[in-house]
Write an enzyme that holds these catalytic residues in place. Structure first.
Site, PDB file in Angstrom:
ATOM      1  N   GLN A  12       0.818  -1.359  -0.295  1.00 42.11           N
ATOM      2  CA  GLN A  12      -0.165  -0.095   0.475  1.00 42.11           C
ATOM      3  C   GLN A  12       0.900   1.097   0.236  1.00 42.11           C
ATOM      4  OE1 GLN A  12      -3.511   2.084   2.821  1.00 42.11           O
ATOM      5  NE2 GLN A  12      -1.345   1.817   3.844  1.00 42.11           N
ATOM      6  N   LEU A  85      10.107   0.558   3.533  1.00 36.66           N
ATOM      7  CA  LEU A  85       8.798   0.275   3.829  1.00 36.66           C
ATOM      8  C   LEU A  85       8.450  -1.600   3.877  1.00 36.66           C
ATOM      9  CD1 LEU A  85       7.097   2.584   1.121  1.00 36.66           C
ATOM     10  CD2 LEU A  85       8.172   3.042   3.211  1.00 36.66           C
ATOM     11  N   GLN A  88       6.502  -7.922   7.587  1.00 33.09           N
ATOM     12  CA  GLN A  88       5.653  -8.778   7.856  1.00 33.09           C
ATOM     13  C   GLN A  88       4.928  -7.874   8.546  1.00 33.09           C
ATOM     14  OE1 GLN A  88       3.073 -10.351   9.114  1.00 33.09           O
ATOM     15  NE2 GLN A  88       4.457 -10.246  10.858  1.00 33.09           N
ATOM     16  N   TYR A 100      10.161 -15.459  11.628  1.00 35.28           N
ATOM     17  CA  TYR A 100      10.259 -14.443  10.740  1.00 35.28           C
ATOM     18  C   TYR A 100      10.156 -12.813  10.710  1.00 35.28           C
ATOM     19  CZ  TYR A 100       8.410 -13.479   5.690  1.00 35.28           C
ATOM     20  OH  TYR A 100       8.575 -12.856   5.146  1.00 35.28           O
ATOM     21  N   SER A 134       6.680   2.886  14.008  1.00 38.15           N
ATOM     22  CA  SER A 134       5.383   2.088  13.817  1.00 38.15           C
ATOM     23  C   SER A 134       4.533   3.019  15.444  1.00 38.15           C
ATOM     24  CB  SER A 134       4.718   0.523  13.633  1.00 38.15           C
ATOM     25  OG  SER A 134       3.842   0.586  13.662  1.00 38.15           O
ATOM     26  N   GLU A 136       3.001   0.997  17.085  1.00 37.78           N
ATOM     27  CA  GLU A 136       2.781  -0.421  17.568  1.00 37.78           C
ATOM     28  C   GLU A 136       3.741  -0.715  18.698  1.00 37.78           C
ATOM     29  OE1 GLU A 136       0.454  -3.067  18.237  1.00 37.78           O
ATOM     30  OE2 GLU A 136      -1.451  -1.657  16.119  1.00 37.78           O
ATOM     31  N   TYR A 157       5.653  -8.248  15.867  1.00 32.96           N
ATOM     32  CA  TYR A 157       5.788  -7.014  14.866  1.00 32.96           C
ATOM     33  C   TYR A 157       6.773  -5.856  16.211  1.00 32.96           C
ATOM     34  CZ  TYR A 157       4.296  -2.759  11.781  1.00 32.96           C
ATOM     35  OH  TYR A 157       5.078  -2.117  11.015  1.00 32.96           O
ATOM     36  N   GLY A 193      -4.355  -4.186   2.452  1.00 31.46           N
ATOM     37  CA  GLY A 193      -4.242  -5.866   2.550  1.00 31.46           C
ATOM     38  C   GLY A 193      -5.506  -5.803   3.135  1.00 31.46           C
ATOM     39  N   GLU A 194      -6.272  -6.997   2.504  1.00 30.06           N
ATOM     40  CA  GLU A 194      -7.562  -7.465   2.579  1.00 30.06           C
ATOM     41  C   GLU A 194      -7.288  -8.250   4.020  1.00 30.06           C
ATOM     42  OE1 GLU A 194      -9.054  -9.937   0.030  1.00 30.06           O
ATOM     43  OE2 GLU A 194      -9.202  -8.118  -2.078  1.00 30.06           O
ATOM     44  N   PRO A 287      -2.669 -12.180  21.709  1.00 33.57           N
ATOM     45  CA  PRO A 287      -2.388 -12.060  23.408  1.00 33.57           C
ATOM     46  C   PRO A 287      -2.331 -11.180  23.907  1.00 33.57           C
ATOM     47  CG  PRO A 287      -1.280 -13.871  21.325  1.00 33.57           C
ATOM     48  CD  PRO A 287      -1.982 -12.802  20.784  1.00 33.57           C
ATOM     49  N   GLU A 289      -3.187  -6.834  24.184  1.00 32.76           N
ATOM     50  CA  GLU A 289      -4.073  -6.102  22.858  1.00 32.76           C
ATOM     51  C   GLU A 289      -3.251  -4.916  23.317  1.00 32.76           C
ATOM     52  OE1 GLU A 289      -5.472  -4.687  21.008  1.00 32.76           O
ATOM     53  OE2 GLU A 289      -6.894  -5.811  20.918  1.00 32.76           O
TER      54      GLU A 289
END
Length: 340
Positions: A12, A85, A88, A100, A134, A136, A157, A193-194, A287, A289
């Site tokens: 994206q 960019l 995963q 990974y 990010s 996150e 991540y 992404g869907e 696991p 939040e």
């Protein structure tokens, strides 16, 4: 003519960034992973004939897991700017594939920085690097989150992104490299992404409206996110690398909404009551939040003059209308097959 190299160009953000840079007169090179299926649909419209002098968009096979290949691509392209960019990037999947995720998101960034450092030392060329960080990374930190907020990552991540962030800072401070970390909060678009929450919702609402789907299964509806438009956010990436000095910036809208608000709005646009179609599936809970993300983008506004343009409501409407058109076309195809 400036040259830019983008990892994750088929994603994206990569597609929107490639468009922006081409519009600004850049020669744009992208790294794509080898796949047995076509995975360039987001950038297919950017291609012209490779044999014409007007072509300014090129793809190279590569992977953030392959440091030798990264070096070869950088030496071949000789970029002025590198935008990392590639990742995963699915948070929930990172719990299922933590090793990974760490290898691509964290060590992959390190491989790219090392390859760029070697090229800079050998060529003497100035290369500016953007590292995609990010929101996150903030995880459990209370809102609003800014560049001064302490990281508290809540997924493999997010932990990997924190490592990549500090690799960028370390290379900036150790080797005087021009490295910027863009700490982007959630940014979406019709090209998302869907399997990501926003697109999952808008796609399901459209398919339910067209009679192609019965239910939408979701996880936690109470978490807050700061959602913006990816097309706006890639402009901030570019602006960071045009500034006189490298730095780290939060990019956000400063407004948060719950996942429930997202679901309600998407169905409301299509004149449906979401409560009739949405069910909770515990399998979609994480696991650990992340409850509340809300970005303070004062620094990027005051330093670079960046502002978000597309509102949350405009964004979701844009995505719903796109998915409704796709669902309409899918229904036509399905009905045609039934008549055979």
């Amino acid at each position: 003519m400036k040259k830019a190299l983008i990892t994750g160009v088929t994603g994206q953000d990569g597609s929107y960034l490639a468009e922006l840079l081409l519009d600004k007169g850049y020669e744009v090179h992208g790294i794509k992973r080898r796949s047995s299926v076509f995975n360039t649909e987001r950038v297919d419209h950017l291609f012209t004939d490779d044999h014409t002098p007007d072509n300014k968009f090129f793809l190279h096979y590569g992977d953030l897991a392959d440091g030798t290949n990264l070096r070869r691509v950088i030496e071949k392209v000789q970029p002025d700017e590198i935008y990392n960019l590639g990742a995963q990037s699915h948070v929930r999947v990172s719990f299922d594939q933590p090793e990974y995720t760490a290898d691509i998101v964290a060590t992959g960034a390190l491989r790219l920085l090392e390859a760029a450092r070697d090229y800079i030392n050998i060529s003497g060329q100035d290369v500016r690097i953007y590292q995609a960080s990010s929101s996150e990374m903030f995880g459990a930190a209370p809102p609003p989150q800014s560049e001064n907020t302490q990281f508290h990552p809540r997924s493999p991540y997010a932990v990997s992104k924190v490592a990549a962030y500090w690799y960028g800072v370390n290379y900036r401070e150790s080797y005087n490299m021009f490295v910027c970390n863009g700490i982007l909060f959630n940014h979406e678009s019709p090209r998302r992404g869907e399997t990501f929450a926003t697109r999952k919702v808008t796609r399901a609402a459209a398919r339910i409206k067209m009679g192609l789907q019965d239910k939408l299964y979701m996880g936690n509806l109470d978490s807050y996110r700061d959602w913006g438009f990816a097309g706006d956010f890639v402009e901030a990436m570019w602006m960071m690398l045009q500034h006189d000095t490298p730095d780290d910036y939060v990019v956000a809208t400063g407004k948060s909404h719950t996942v429930k608000e997202l679901v309600e709005l998407a169905f409301k646009i299509l004149d449906m009551d979401w409560k009739e179609y949405v069910e909770i599936d515990p399998r979609y809970y994480r696991p650990a939040e992340v409850d509340y993300l809300k970005g303070d983008y004062s620094k990027v506004r005051e330093t670079l003059g960046w502002e978000p343009k597309v509102s949350f409501e405009e964004l979701i409407k844009m995505m719903v209308e796109n998915d409704l058109e796709i669902a309409h076309n899918d229904k036509i195809v399905l009905e045609a097959r039934k008549k055979r």
